[in-house]
Design an enzyme around this catalytic site. Structure first.
Site, PDB file in Angstrom:
ATOM      1  N   SER A  85      41.898  37.971  45.210  1.00  0.00           N
ATOM      2  CA  SER A  85      41.107  38.895  44.405  1.00  0.00           C
ATOM      3  C   SER A  85      39.636  38.844  44.837  1.00  0.00           C
ATOM      4  O   SER A  85      39.324  39.116  45.994  1.00  0.00           O
ATOM      5  CB  SER A  85      41.297  38.565  42.923  1.00  0.00           C
ATOM      6  OG  SER A  85      40.866  39.628  42.100  1.00  0.00           O
ATOM      7  N   GLU A 173      26.866  35.530  31.925  1.00  0.00           N
ATOM      8  CA  GLU A 173      25.776  36.503  31.947  1.00  0.00           C
ATOM      9  C   GLU A 173      25.621  37.112  33.344  1.00  0.00           C
ATOM     10  O   GLU A 173      25.538  38.337  33.493  1.00  0.00           O
ATOM     11  CB  GLU A 173      24.468  35.843  31.516  1.00  0.00           C
ATOM     12  CG  GLU A 173      23.290  36.803  31.458  1.00  0.00           C
ATOM     13  CD  GLU A 173      22.028  36.160  30.914  1.00  0.00           C
ATOM     14  OE1 GLU A 173      20.956  36.789  31.042  1.00  0.00           O
ATOM     15  OE2 GLU A 173      22.113  35.047  30.369  1.00  0.00           O
ATOM     16  N   HIS A 232      49.157  40.727  39.537  1.00  0.00           N
ATOM     17  CA  HIS A 232      47.911  40.415  40.246  1.00  0.00           C
ATOM     18  C   HIS A 232      47.708  38.916  40.424  1.00  0.00           C
ATOM     19  O   HIS A 232      47.204  38.476  41.450  1.00  0.00           O
ATOM     20  CB  HIS A 232      46.730  41.029  39.492  1.00  0.00           C
ATOM     21  CG  HIS A 232      45.412  40.805  40.164  1.00  0.00           C
ATOM     22  ND1 HIS A 232      45.154  41.229  41.455  1.00  0.00           N
ATOM     23  CD2 HIS A 232      44.279  40.184  39.736  1.00  0.00           C
ATOM     24  CE1 HIS A 232      43.915  40.896  41.783  1.00  0.00           C
ATOM     25  NE2 HIS A 232      43.371  40.261  40.769  1.00  0.00           N
TER      26      HIS A 232
END
Length: 254
Positions: A85, A173, A232
């Site tokens: 990924s 964040e 996935h």
């Protein structure tokens, strides 16, 4: 430098570098790395903003490829590289920009294209966990279940939980701010003309038929294989089949 998890080997095959995906860590690959170490040494990394590696405001693929190049150089390079990924995209950028560092490339369930979906929902799910009420991993799993119904993903995400410090070992964040870069793929001239395997889950749509022209342009020696019954997160859903596919490619593409 990135945090690394090294598995020693008495085998003589080239060193294998394993690069995890978004929200993962090198620990996720411990069993597969250990099993593949009968061939040769294996190093799994924690990518920036993940696991025990450093945090950074930048999370683009050129940055991540540079991080991997530093690890390979420290090991005396070059290495075989396996990326899943996000880690697969970082590995592709490494192979395209520093081909002398990569012997062979395995890309797990991702293509060198921009994707339209978002992964922000999982960041929101992790942020919603009240860590003050988490004493053991199952407490976090119970809370995640409200927004993440898949038990495989619940277990996967909580591997990135520091129970003692009551914090996520993910820079949520920065990953939120940099999500457009993570979902995208940089424009890169040139190609990687060494053996490459694109290994996908048969139930995943991350590598589609219309991605093949872009793949073949950048990776002209690309081969394709699918693992039945896997989505996935194919290495977690079908670990033995995944290992066997990786092993067969590496053993037959010397």
């Amino acid at each position: 430098m990135l945090n690394t998890l090294f598995t020693h080997s008495t085998g003589t095959a080239p060193h294998l570098l394993i690069v995890h995906g978004l929200y993962g860590s090198g620990r996720n690959w411990g069993v597969i790395g250990k099993r593949l170490s009968d061939r040769g040494p294996v190093t799994a990394v924690d990518m920036r903003n993940h696991g025990d590696s450093f945090w950074s405001d930048s999370h683009g693929y050129p940055d991540m490829a540079d991080d991997l190049a530093e690890v390979i150089a420290a090991q005396g390079g070059p290495m075989d590289v396996l990326g899943h990924s996000m880690g697969g995209k970082a590995a592709m950028v490494l192979a395209l920009t520093r081909p002398e560092l990569v012997n062979r490339l395995i890309v797990a369930d991702i293509a060198p294209v921009a994707y339209g979906h978002s992964q922000i929902q999982f960041i929101e799910a992790m942020r919603a966990v009240d860590l003050s009420r988490v004493e053991k991993r199952s407490d976090a799993v119970e809370q995640l279940a409200a927004t993440v119904p898949d038990p495989t993903l619940q277990a996967f995400f909580t591997q990135s939980l520091d129970l003692k410090a009551k914090r996520w070992k993910l820079n949520l964040e920065a990953l939120t701010e940099e999500m457009p870069k993570i979902l995208g793929f940089p424009e890169i001239a040139g190609s990687f003309d060494k053996p490459t395997l694109f290994l996908s889950g048969a139930e995943s749509d991350y590598i589609a038929a219309d991605h093949r022209p872009a793949i073949k342009r950048l990776f002209p020696k690309a081969r394709f294989a699918k693992i039945p019954g896997a989505g996935h997160w194919l290495h977690a859903e079908r670990p033995r089949e995944f290992e066997a596919s990786v092993r067969a490619f590496l053993d037959l593409s010397q």
